[in-house]
Design a protein around this motif. Structure first.
Motif, PDB file in Angstrom:
ATOM      1  N   LEU A  82       0.825  -1.211   0.000  1.00 29.79           N
ATOM      2  CA  LEU A  82       0.000   0.000   0.000  1.00 29.79           C
ATOM      3  C   LEU A  82       0.859   1.262   0.000  1.00 29.79           C
ATOM      4  N   GLN A  83       2.080   1.132   0.480  1.00 31.46           N
ATOM      5  CA  GLN A  83       2.986   2.280   0.530  1.00 31.46           C
ATOM      6  C   GLN A  83       3.940   2.310  -0.666  1.00 31.46           C
ATOM      7  N   THR A  84       3.713   1.434  -1.636  1.00 28.82           N
ATOM      8  CA  THR A  84       4.564   1.355  -2.820  1.00 28.82           C
ATOM      9  C   THR A  84       3.866   2.046  -3.982  1.00 28.82           C
ATOM     10  N   ALA A  85       4.545   2.983  -4.616  1.00 23.99           N
ATOM     11  CA  ALA A  85       3.937   3.796  -5.674  1.00 23.99           C
ATOM     12  C   ALA A  85       3.397   2.925  -6.804  1.00 23.99           C
ATOM     13  N   GLY A  86       2.153   3.191  -7.206  1.00 25.52           N
ATOM     14  CA  GLY A  86       1.576   2.553  -8.378  1.00 25.52           C
ATOM     15  C   GLY A  86       1.070   1.144  -8.178  1.00 25.52           C
ATOM     16  N   VAL A  87       1.110   0.618  -6.938  1.00 22.19           N
ATOM     17  CA  VAL A  87       0.716  -0.774  -6.689  1.00 22.19           C
ATOM     18  C   VAL A  87      -0.619  -0.819  -5.949  1.00 22.19           C
ATOM     19  N   LEU A  88      -1.550  -1.612  -6.473  1.00 17.79           N
ATOM     20  CA  LEU A  88      -2.836  -1.855  -5.818  1.00 17.79           C
ATOM     21  C   LEU A  88      -2.838  -3.270  -5.258  1.00 17.79           C
ATOM     22  N   PRO A  89      -2.752  -3.454  -3.929  1.00 14.45           N
ATOM     23  CA  PRO A  89      -2.848  -4.801  -3.357  1.00 14.45           C
ATOM     24  C   PRO A  89      -4.292  -5.135  -2.988  1.00 14.45           C
ATOM     25  N   LEU A  90      -4.704  -6.347  -3.314  1.00 12.67           N
ATOM     26  CA  LEU A  90      -6.035  -6.840  -2.950  1.00 12.67           C
ATOM     27  C   LEU A  90      -5.838  -8.155  -2.195  1.00 12.67           C
ATOM     28  N   ALA A  91      -6.265  -8.190  -0.936  1.00 11.97           N
ATOM     29  CA  ALA A  91      -6.042  -9.369  -0.105  1.00 11.97           C
ATOM     30  C   ALA A  91      -7.360 -10.099   0.138  1.00 11.97           C
ATOM     31  N   ILE A  92      -7.338 -11.424  -0.050  1.00 14.73           N
ATOM     32  CA  ILE A  92      -8.512 -12.247   0.201  1.00 14.73           C
ATOM     33  C   ILE A  92      -8.106 -13.429   1.073  1.00 14.73           C
ATOM     34  N   THR A  93      -9.093 -14.059   1.692  1.00 14.41           N
ATOM     35  CA  THR A  93      -8.835 -15.250   2.489  1.00 14.41           C
ATOM     36  C   THR A  93     -10.038 -16.178   2.405  1.00 14.41           C
ATOM     37  N   TYR A  94      -9.798 -17.434   2.704  1.00 14.02           N
ATOM     38  CA  TYR A  94     -10.887 -18.406   2.845  1.00 14.02           C
ATOM     39  C   TYR A  94     -11.028 -18.800   4.304  1.00 14.02           C
ATOM     40  N   ASN A  95     -10.632 -17.870   5.169  1.00 16.33           N
ATOM     41  CA  ASN A  95     -10.690 -18.071   6.610  1.00 16.33           C
ATOM     42  C   ASN A  95     -11.239 -16.792   7.225  1.00 16.33           C
ATOM     43  N   SER A  96     -11.314 -16.724   8.535  1.00 17.71           N
ATOM     44  CA  SER A  96     -11.709 -15.515   9.261  1.00 17.71           C
ATOM     45  C   SER A  96     -13.037 -14.971   8.742  1.00 17.71           C
ATOM     46  N   GLY A  97     -13.109 -13.647   8.497  1.00 19.98           N
ATOM     47  CA  GLY A  97     -14.367 -13.024   8.088  1.00 19.98           C
ATOM     48  C   GLY A  97     -14.827 -13.404   6.700  1.00 19.98           C
ATOM     49  N   MET A  98     -13.928 -13.957   5.885  1.00 19.84           N
ATOM     50  CA  MET A  98     -14.296 -14.407   4.539  1.00 19.84           C
ATOM     51  C   MET A  98     -14.260 -15.930   4.447  1.00 19.84           C
ATOM     52  N   ALA A  99     -14.497 -16.608   5.549  1.00 16.74           N
ATOM     53  CA  ALA A  99     -14.349 -18.064   5.600  1.00 16.74           C
ATOM     54  C   ALA A  99     -15.215 -18.747   4.547  1.00 16.74           C
ATOM     55  N   ILE A 100     -14.683 -19.824   4.004  1.00 18.78           N
ATOM     56  CA  ILE A 100     -15.427 -20.622   3.030  1.00 18.78           C
ATOM     57  C   ILE A 100     -16.699 -21.154   3.684  1.00 18.78           C
ATOM     58  N   SER A 101     -17.809 -21.124   2.942  1.00 21.55           N
ATOM     59  CA  SER A 101     -19.092 -21.557   3.491  1.00 21.55           C
ATOM     60  C   SER A 101     -19.897 -22.241   2.387  1.00 21.55           C
ATOM     61  N   PRO A 102     -20.961 -22.965   2.737  1.00 16.17           N
ATOM     62  CA  PRO A 102     -21.768 -23.630   1.705  1.00 16.17           C
ATOM     63  C   PRO A 102     -22.285 -22.683   0.633  1.00 16.17           C
ATOM     64  N   ALA A 103     -22.438 -21.398   0.947  1.00 17.09           N
ATOM     65  CA  ALA A 103     -22.876 -20.442  -0.071  1.00 17.09           C
ATOM     66  C   ALA A 103     -21.913 -20.395  -1.247  1.00 17.09           C
ATOM     67  N   ASP A 104     -20.633 -20.700  -1.001  1.00 17.30           N
ATOM     68  CA  ASP A 104     -19.642 -20.680  -2.075  1.00 17.30           C
ATOM     69  C   ASP A 104     -19.847 -21.808  -3.080  1.00 17.30           C
ATOM     70  N   SER A 105     -20.675 -22.781  -2.742  1.00 16.38           N
ATOM     71  CA  SER A 105     -20.971 -23.874  -3.680  1.00 16.38           C
ATOM     72  C   SER A 105     -22.274 -23.640  -4.437  1.00 16.38           C
ATOM     73  N   ASP A 106     -22.865 -22.469  -4.267  1.00 17.78           N
ATOM     74  CA  ASP A 106     -24.218 -22.229  -4.766  1.00 17.78           C
ATOM     75  C   ASP A 106     -24.262 -21.339  -6.006  1.00 17.78           C
ATOM     76  N   TRP A 107     -23.090 -20.974  -6.535  1.00 18.67           N
ATOM     77  CA  TRP A 107     -23.075 -20.034  -7.646  1.00 18.67           C
ATOM     78  C   TRP A 107     -23.679 -20.612  -8.924  1.00 18.67           C
ATOM     79  N   ALA A 108     -23.656 -21.913  -9.065  1.00 17.59           N
ATOM     80  CA  ALA A 108     -24.210 -22.529 -10.276  1.00 17.59           C
ATOM     81  C   ALA A 108     -25.391 -23.430  -9.942  1.00 17.59           C
TER      82      ALA A 108
END
Length: 446
Positions: A82-108
């Motif tokens: 975030l402190q590096t010029a011109g760089v956009l970091p995007l962080a994701i997880t399948y744990n904690s507040g974004m934990a994997i859940s049965p809803a993730d199997s429902d897209w199709a």
């Protein structure tokens, strides 16, 4: 580049759903030990600049067991990016507040697809929904509901089993994110996605879409970020964390992997920087050394010290109580089991063994505390282990002689003996205990 006030950043992260680490206010306020984030940042930025390629552009990866510090390192890398010029970091997880859940199997849902196709179709939406949380600062459940209405317009019958269109979907969101940020007058010439606990989605999908999972789902994300240019004027990079090597890609795809290595914690740093008991360092240094193989155990000890041991009042009795507390939390968190005599011998005598399925399971369980740096087939490791965690596992194990010796560790070293003997006698007992372990293993080998 501009410096970011660390305290304000941590406070803002803790108040948002964007953190990928549990309890960010508490965990990120403690200094990161024994790891040079700025040096690792240089390595990551080098891979970002590498030319997009089906196989040659490297992926950055940290592989270690539960509680080994993987997520903390990704959070620290995000802060530096975030402190590096011109760089956009995007962080994701399948744990904690974004934990994997049965809803993730429902897209199709509602489509007549084979289990493999259904998994391949759902996976990119698990990535995009979490990337959207990282960009917009929304809770994952709320983002899922918003995106679900959009997904109804997708023509799933055109998708392929290799995930090509899924990779295009992820790239499409990256373009969307870059355009949004550039529209605010912020220069973006590189995007880095930091994806935490990627094995969790693979593991869950194997349960939900049974009989289907020869597909390496993370290959869709790797392909999206590394195989082709996202935009002509945009570089891209990917940092993964995982409990096991399989989602990283070197073995399955031949892609180059830049390993993010997590070194053992330094006991003196633990006492000085985390436990903040410099006057009582001599009483705590052996305890720190006993726990240093597993960062989660050091965190458990820190929590206890803050709550129960006033500064300047460390006694041998309080150290004994501290170790009892840590052992109890380790047993509750990990449900540790004894490893095989072959694996235990490799730990004690520092012998190289194959990184086979049994060894990988020991890495996942944090029985082996190694940070894995080799991902090719037929890789080997010299296993390191937390003797305190092994001792906790030995409490409920069988009557193997070496397990009985391990069971003595908390009873004699950390509880009774520390109350009645001086440091010299404790060290003598510990040395004799270690020698007995080695002799017992050699006798079993015979």
């Amino acid at each position: 580049p501009r410096p970011i006030d660390r305290q304000k950043y941590v406070g803002a992260l803790a108040a948002s759903p964007m953190a990928i680490i549990d309890e960010p206010a508490q965990r990120l306020s403690l200094p990161l030990l024994s790891f040079d984030t700025k040096k690792e940042l240089i390595k990551v930025l080098g891979t970002v600049k590498a030319k997009a390629s089906e196989r040659a552009k490297p992926v950055n990866a940290v592989v270690r067991g539960t509680g080994g510090g993987k997520t903390r390192v990704l959070e620290e890398l995000r802060f530096e990016l975030l402190q590096t010029a011109g760089v956009l970091p995007l962080a994701i997880t399948y744990n904690s507040g974004m934990a994997i859940s049965p809803a993730d199997s429902d897209w199709a849902s509602g489509l007549d697809l084979s289990p493999t196709l259904e998994a391949v179709h759902c996976y990119p939406f698990t990535v995009v929904s979490r990337l959207a949380c990282s960009l917009y600062g929304l809770d994952h459940s709320a983002m899922y509901m918003r995106l679900k209405t959009v997904v109804q317009g997708f023509r799933f019958e055109e998708w392929d089993a290799q995930g090509t269109i899924g990779a295009e979907l992820i790239r499409g969101f990256i373009i969307h994110a870059v355009e949004k940020v550039r529209a605010k007058g912020i220069d973006v010439n590189a995007v880095v996605v930091l994806a935490d606990e990627v094995y969790a989605v693979q593991q869950s999908f194997r349960t939900w879409f049974k009989g289907s999972m020869s597909q390496d789902l993370t290959s869709i994300l790797r392909s999206a970020m590394l195989s082709d240019k996202v935009l002509d004027d945009l570089d891209a990079g990917l940092v993964l964390s995982s409990l096991v090597p399989s989602p990283i890609g070197e073995t399955s795809s031949g892609r180059t992997v830049e390993a993010v290595k997590l070194p053992p914690l330094d006991p003196e740093e633990i006492v000085d920087c985390w436990w903040e008991c410099p006057a009582d360092k001599d009483k705590l240094i052996a305890t720190a050394a006993a726990l240093s193989d597993l960062p989660r155990a050091v965190e458990f000890a820190h929590d206890y010290i803050v709550e129960h041991i006033p500064k300047g009042e460390v006694s041998m009795e309080s150290v004994a109580e501290l170790m009892k507390h840590v052992m109890g939390r380790l047993k509750a968190r990990y449900e540790p089991e004894m490893i095989s005599p072959k694996q235990f011998r490799a730990v004690v005598f520092q012998e190289r063994i194959a990184l086979d399925l049994d060894a990988i399971k020991s890495v996942m369980d944090s029985t082996f505390t190694n940070s894995i740096s080799r991902f090719k087939e037929h890789s080997t490791i010299v296993p390191s282990a937390s003797l305190v965690l092994l001792s906790a596992g030995a409490q409920d194990s069988g009557d193997d002689d070496y397990a009985a010796i391990l069971r003595e560790l908390p009873d004699r070293l950390f509880v009774e003996k520390l109350k009645t003997v001086d440091d010299g006698e404790v060290l003598e007992w510990a040395l004799a205990w270690w020698l007995r372990l080695r002799l017992e293993l050699m006798a079993n080998e015979k």
